[in-house]
Design a protein around this motif. Structure first.
Motif, PDB file in Angstrom:
ATOM      1  N   UNK A 134      13.364   1.575  25.050  1.00  0.00           N
ATOM      2  CA  UNK A 134      13.641   1.078  26.399  1.00  0.00           C
ATOM      3  C   UNK A 134      12.683  -0.064  26.690  1.00  0.00           C
ATOM      4  N   UNK A 135      13.193  -1.144  27.267  1.00  0.00           N
ATOM      5  CA  UNK A 135      12.335  -2.274  27.657  1.00  0.00           C
ATOM      6  C   UNK A 135      12.077  -2.204  29.155  1.00  0.00           C
ATOM      7  N   UNK A 136      10.849  -1.864  29.515  1.00  0.00           N
ATOM      8  CA  UNK A 136      10.467  -1.813  30.928  1.00  0.00           C
ATOM      9  C   UNK A 136      10.186  -3.229  31.408  1.00  0.00           C
ATOM     10  N   UNK A 137      10.946  -3.664  32.422  1.00  0.00           N
ATOM     11  CA  UNK A 137      10.725  -4.967  33.017  1.00  0.00           C
ATOM     12  C   UNK A 137      10.189  -4.785  34.428  1.00  0.00           C
ATOM     13  N   UNK A 138       9.726  -5.857  34.998  1.00  0.00           N
ATOM     14  CA  UNK A 138       9.347  -5.832  36.405  1.00  0.00           C
ATOM     15  C   UNK A 138      10.601  -5.593  37.228  1.00  0.00           C
ATOM     16  N   UNK A 139      10.513  -4.738  38.245  1.00  0.00           N
ATOM     17  CA  UNK A 139      11.698  -4.418  39.040  1.00  0.00           C
ATOM     18  C   UNK A 139      12.220  -5.633  39.799  1.00  0.00           C
ATOM     19  N   UNK A 140      11.350  -6.626  40.050  1.00  0.00           N
ATOM     20  CA  UNK A 140      11.766  -7.841  40.737  1.00  0.00           C
ATOM     21  C   UNK A 140      12.002  -8.999  39.765  1.00  0.00           C
ATOM     22  N   UNK A 141      12.097  -8.663  38.473  1.00  0.00           N
ATOM     23  CA  UNK A 141      12.406  -9.632  37.424  1.00  0.00           C
ATOM     24  C   UNK A 141      11.399 -10.767  37.321  1.00  0.00           C
ATOM     25  N   UNK A 142      10.149 -10.479  37.706  1.00  0.00           N
ATOM     26  CA  UNK A 142       9.100 -11.471  37.470  1.00  0.00           C
ATOM     27  C   UNK A 142       8.712 -11.457  36.000  1.00  0.00           C
ATOM     28  N   UNK A 143       8.057 -12.512  35.572  1.00  0.00           N
ATOM     29  CA  UNK A 143       7.632 -12.584  34.184  1.00  0.00           C
ATOM     30  C   UNK A 143       8.668 -13.284  33.324  1.00  0.00           C
ATOM     31  N   UNK A 144       8.630 -13.013  32.027  1.00  0.00           N
ATOM     32  CA  UNK A 144       9.494 -13.690  31.051  1.00  0.00           C
ATOM     33  C   UNK A 144      10.576 -12.729  30.576  1.00  0.00           C
ATOM     34  N   UNK A 145      11.341 -12.211  31.531  1.00  0.00           N
ATOM     35  CA  UNK A 145      12.313 -11.160  31.226  1.00  0.00           C
ATOM     36  C   UNK A 145      13.345 -11.630  30.204  1.00  0.00           C
ATOM     37  N   UNK A 146      13.976 -12.777  30.439  1.00  0.00           N
ATOM     38  CA  UNK A 146      14.985 -13.270  29.507  1.00  0.00           C
ATOM     39  C   UNK A 146      14.414 -13.560  28.128  1.00  0.00           C
ATOM     40  N   UNK A 147      13.232 -14.168  28.094  1.00  0.00           N
ATOM     41  CA  UNK A 147      12.585 -14.492  26.814  1.00  0.00           C
ATOM     42  C   UNK A 147      12.304 -13.226  26.006  1.00  0.00           C
ATOM     43  N   UNK A 148      11.767 -12.214  26.661  1.00  0.00           N
ATOM     44  CA  UNK A 148      11.376 -11.000  25.953  1.00  0.00           C
ATOM     45  C   UNK A 148      12.591 -10.192  25.507  1.00  0.00           C
ATOM     46  N   UNK A 149      13.608 -10.116  26.352  1.00  0.00           N
ATOM     47  CA  UNK A 149      14.811  -9.373  25.983  1.00  0.00           C
ATOM     48  C   UNK A 149      15.528 -10.036  24.813  1.00  0.00           C
ATOM     49  N   UNK A 150      15.545 -11.359  24.785  1.00  0.00           N
ATOM     50  CA  UNK A 150      16.156 -12.079  23.668  1.00  0.00           C
ATOM     51  C   UNK A 150      15.440 -11.766  22.364  1.00  0.00           C
ATOM     52  N   UNK A 151      14.117 -11.781  22.407  1.00  0.00           N
ATOM     53  CA  UNK A 151      13.318 -11.487  21.214  1.00  0.00           C
ATOM     54  C   UNK A 151      13.563 -10.062  20.727  1.00  0.00           C
ATOM     55  N   UNK A 152      13.610  -9.120  21.659  1.00  0.00           N
ATOM     56  CA  UNK A 152      13.814  -7.727  21.273  1.00  0.00           C
ATOM     57  C   UNK A 152      15.235  -7.486  20.777  1.00  0.00           C
ATOM     58  N   UNK A 153      16.197  -8.162  21.384  1.00  0.00           N
ATOM     59  CA  UNK A 153      17.595  -8.006  20.985  1.00  0.00           C
ATOM     60  C   UNK A 153      17.794  -8.445  19.538  1.00  0.00           C
ATOM     61  N   UNK A 154      17.148  -9.538  19.155  1.00  0.00           N
ATOM     62  CA  UNK A 154      17.283 -10.048  17.790  1.00  0.00           C
ATOM     63  C   UNK A 154      16.751  -9.052  16.762  1.00  0.00           C
ATOM     64  N   UNK A 155      15.606  -8.476  17.043  1.00  0.00           N
ATOM     65  CA  UNK A 155      14.996  -7.532  16.100  1.00  0.00           C
ATOM     66  C   UNK A 155      15.749  -6.210  16.067  1.00  0.00           C
ATOM     67  N   UNK A 156      16.285  -5.797  17.216  1.00  0.00           N
ATOM     68  CA  UNK A 156      16.933  -4.488  17.315  1.00  0.00           C
ATOM     69  C   UNK A 156      18.345  -4.473  16.756  1.00  0.00           C
ATOM     70  N   UNK A 157      18.927  -5.650  16.526  1.00  0.00           N
ATOM     71  CA  UNK A 157      20.293  -5.748  16.019  1.00  0.00           C
ATOM     72  C   UNK A 157      21.296  -5.113  16.976  1.00  0.00           C
ATOM     73  N   UNK A 158      21.013  -5.214  18.261  1.00  0.00           N
ATOM     74  CA  UNK A 158      21.949  -4.746  19.281  1.00  0.00           C
ATOM     75  C   UNK A 158      22.825  -5.920  19.727  1.00  0.00           C
ATOM     76  N   UNK A 159      23.962  -5.608  20.352  1.00  0.00           N
ATOM     77  CA  UNK A 159      24.884  -6.653  20.773  1.00  0.00           C
ATOM     78  C   UNK A 159      24.615  -7.152  22.190  1.00  0.00           C
ATOM     79  N   UNK A 160      24.080  -6.272  23.029  1.00  0.00           N
ATOM     80  CA  UNK A 160      23.936  -6.633  24.435  1.00  0.00           C
ATOM     81  C   UNK A 160      22.822  -5.830  25.082  1.00  0.00           C
ATOM     82  N   UNK A 161      22.387  -6.327  26.231  1.00  0.00           N
ATOM     83  CA  UNK A 161      21.359  -5.676  27.032  1.00  0.00           C
ATOM     84  C   UNK A 161      22.005  -5.113  28.290  1.00  0.00           C
TER      85      UNK A 161
END
Length: 383
Positions: free
Chosen positions: A75-102
């Motif tokens: 599970x990727x815990x993000x800030x509830x108000x989407x602060x930070x680098x949410x898109x950047x981090x999810x993209x990086x994790x998605x590539x390594x995890x071989x998942x299709x979507x978040x």
């Protein structure tokens, strides 16, 4: 085992509190190791304070190391108000995890943080009209979650409500007007999805899993000597500190001219000595920020976190504390780095997001953490 990657330390603690609330054994670590005896493993990173390249690099490395442990899911815990680098981090994790979507569900209706038709609301007011975080958001930002996720990811992001057809790829951001919707999203998770979002969504996922053995939580007994560090810029927290001082609490503010000194190490040492004397005499002290002369100072937030890390280390070299209570994720991470603390075991969830933990590296002191935008529980201030 369930694995979680958090982008800041207080978020990791909040997840830990939800784990023990639902009867799971929890370990929080700042890096991935090979041997764990727990049902929920939370890796606390500090990627919210890093630039895009470093944040993505760290997320990819942590994801690879966690996958080697063969967890049930990550599970990727993000800030509830989407602060930070949410898109950047999810993209990086998605590539390594071989998942299709978040499947990203940041809202937490119990805290009056909802997403309705793609608009983020605080207490039923669009986020950017609420002044909830003052100047924390860039000018021109809207309350649309598709904008908040970042312009680089807007084309691959979709605002979706329960009952609608889900896209086959990209970022699915779930509309969540009620707490019941969290369970609805949890029930839709499948193997093709990377689950991500706030603490409320993770709570719903654990409730879906239903741990069979509930852990008996010990009663709350605080130690005698305590230090509260209120390091966030959240105005309600600053107001609480001022009220505490008016009611007789010992409050020590960061020297307003600390950045006017070329070498402020001596200023920190002097401040630490003053705090040590207060603890020796009164047992408890509150450290906070009031006004600072820092108009032309760059990276003020990072420097403040560094100062607090150095300060707490100097204090603990001269006095033994039984309770260390810290507000703010970046502040907390700086402090544990300076102290060399790495592994933590959540013991008590005092309220939503306020978590008291054992520290593996010391048996003398408990650590209690709170995100900057949450409130301290009354039991803390009464203590």
């Amino acid at each position: 085992m369930i694995a979680v990657i958090s982008d800041d330390f207080t978020g990791a603690a909040e997840i830990g509190g939800i784990g023990i609330r639902n009867g799971f054994s929890v370990t929080i670590d700042t890096s991935v190791n090979s041997n764990y005896d727990c049902e929920v493993l939370v890796i606390a990173t500090n990627t919210r304070s890093l630039d895009k390249t470093e944040a993505q690099k760290q997320i990819q490395q942590v994801t690879k190391e966690l996958l080697a442990l063969k967890p049930d899911f990550i599970y990727k815990k993000t800030d509830s108000l989407l602060r930070g680098k949410v898109g950047d981090e999810l993209t990086a994790q998605l590539e390594i995890s071989a998942k299709k979507k978040v499947l990203l569900v940041p809202a937490n209706p119990l805290l009056k943080r909802t997403v309705v038709n793609g608009i983020y609301y605080i207490n039923e007011i669009p986020l950017m009209e609420s002044n909830f975080f003052n100047n924390d958001f860039a000018k021109g930002t809207t309350s649309s979650v598709l904008d908040m996720i970042g312009k680089d990811y807007k084309e691959q992001s979709f605002s979706v409500s329960l009952g609608q057809e889900l896209p086959n790829k990209g970022f699915i951001i779930g509309n969540t007007p009620t707490n019941e919707d969290l369970m609805g999203w949890a029930n839709l998770l499948d193997e093709t999805m990377l689950p991500a979002g706030g603490a409320g969504f993770f709570d719903a996922i654990l409730k879906k899993i239903k741990s069979e053995q509930k852990k008996e939580l010990s009663s709350l007994v605080f130690g005698k000597k305590a230090l509260y560090l209120c390091g966030s810029n959240y105005q309600p927290s600053r107001a609480v500190v001022k009220r505490a001082k008016e009611n007789g609490a010992s409050v020590s503010y960061m020297p307003s001219t600390i950045f006017n000194n070329i070498d402020y190490e001596n200023v920190i040492q002097k401040w630490a000595n003053e705090i040590v004397k207060i603890i020796q005499k009164k047992d408890k002290v509150v450290i906070a920020i009031d006004e600072l002369e820092c108009k032309d100072v760059e990276n003020v937030s990072n420097k403040i976190s560094y100062i607090f890390g150095v300060l707490i280390k100097k204090i603990l070299e001269k006095v033994t504390l039984e309770e260390l209570l810290i507000e703010g994720g970046a502040t907390a991470y700086s402090i544990i780095e300076h102290l060399g603390y790495k592994k933590f075991y959540p013991e008590q969830e005092l309220s939503q997001g306020v978590i008291r933990m054992e520290i593996e590296q010391t048996t003398k002191m408990h650590l209690t953490l709170k995100p900057g935008s949450y409130q301290w529980t009354d039991s803390v201030w009464k203590f």
